[in-house]
Design an enzyme around this catalytic site. Structure first.
Site, PDB file in Angstrom:
ATOM      1  N   ALA A 178       0.866  -1.182   0.000  1.00 54.53           N
ATOM      2  CA  ALA A 178       0.000   0.000   0.000  1.00 54.53           C
ATOM      3  C   ALA A 178       0.895   1.222   0.000  1.00 54.53           C
ATOM      4  O   ALA A 178       2.075   1.140   0.350  1.00 54.53           O
ATOM      5  CB  ALA A 178      -0.902   0.001   1.232  1.00 54.53           C
ATOM      6  N   CYS A 179       0.348   2.361  -0.369  1.00 53.65           N
ATOM      7  CA  CYS A 179       1.171   3.564  -0.449  1.00 53.65           C
ATOM      8  C   CYS A 179       1.796   3.843   0.916  1.00 53.65           C
ATOM      9  O   CYS A 179       1.223   3.545   1.965  1.00 53.65           O
ATOM     10  CB  CYS A 179       0.364   4.749  -0.955  1.00 53.65           C
TER      11      CYS A 179
END
Length: 282
Positions: A178-179
């Site tokens: 995920a970012c």
């Protein structure tokens, strides 16, 4: 590998959904889900598929480069673009609706591209499992008219991994990602130097052979999450890890004994907050 008939039926349903769309633009990160839906779209629609990969300040350059290379290896049309989340004050403020502002910026950008290039549908890689977590980005997806063909077909993460392995996709066992902004506690400003600390720290841990890692940023404390079965490996390298992370600027380096879990930064949110955002996304 024995794939159950129920999974194969979902895969057939996915094929039918894609054929009905006819021409699609896919938000492609190079992860398990977006790679699978891209490959299946290529199988069903041929050259009527466009993969769009966005460079971002919160997405490691190594992940962007890997996505570009994978799209090229698959032989699909690829469009490179860029998004600037750190220019968005609502994103940088890092309130619990952070992902809504991030995804609104990304999907509105993709909508403009789709109109310019003549693609009537935009797909993301969301699967059924994503519906069970706190995901304010779902509201942005719905507002921008982005579709999730994997969800529509009823496919879970594990089923996507199984089908990806059967297709020979190298991402079938790729760790979830995920970012990097998701590693920073809500209410704490997102700043580039923090993103860089997290990026370099996680790259270091991965280089030690750890499969799934997260570094959570708590000011001068780094909280490391790995799979429970790999906690021993972290302890074997504790001196090197401590030296690296203090060099990155952390004063304290901790190991979360509960181990890696998706969305651990959401554990501080009340159920009322989660429900409010969930209702807005329906």
């Amino acid at each position: 590998m024995n794939i159950q008939e129920a999974t194969r039926e979902k895969d057939r349903r996915l094929g039918a959904i894609l054929r009905e769309m006819g021409r699609v633009l896919i938000a492609f990160s190079g992860g398990v889900d977006s790679t699978f839906v891209l490959k299946r779209a290529q199988q069903e629609l041929g050259d009527q598929v466009l993969a769009v990969t966005a460079a971002s300040e919160t997405f490691p350059s190594r992940e962007f480069d890997a996505a570009v290379q994978l799209a090229q290896e698959l032989g699909v049309q690829l469009h490179r673009t860029e998004v600037k989340e750190l220019d968005n004050a609502n994103f940088v403020a890092n309130n619990p609706d952070r992902c809504y502002h991030c995804k609104t910026g990304l999907y509105s950008h993709l909508q403009q591209l789709a109109k310019e290039l003549g693609y009537p549908y935009i797909l993301d890689g969301s699967n059924v499992d994503d519906l069970g977590d706190y995901r304010p980005g779902l509201q942005a997806k719905n507002e921008q008219g982005v579709r999730s063909a994997l969800q529509e077909a009823g496919l879970t993460k594990e089923e996507i991994r199984q089908l990806s392995k059967e297709l020979g996709l190298p991402t079938w066992n790729k760790p979830s990602f995920a970012c990097l902004s998701s590693r920073i506690p809500y209410g704490t400003r997102i700043e580039k130097w923090k993103i860089d600390q997290l990026d370099e720290g996680e790259a270091f841990l991965a280089a030690l052979g750890l499969y799934q890692v997260r570094v959570r940023h708590h000011d001068n404390i780094a909280r490391i999450e790995v799979m429970p079965e790999e906690i021993g490996k972290v302890l074997e390298h504790r001196d090197a890890i401590h030296a690296k992370f203090t060099k990155l600027g952390f004063t304290y380096v901790t190991l979360d004994l509960q181990g890696y879990r998706t969305g651990s930064m959401n554990e501080v949110l009340s159920e009322a907050t989660k429900e409010k955002v969930k209702e807005a996304s329906l």
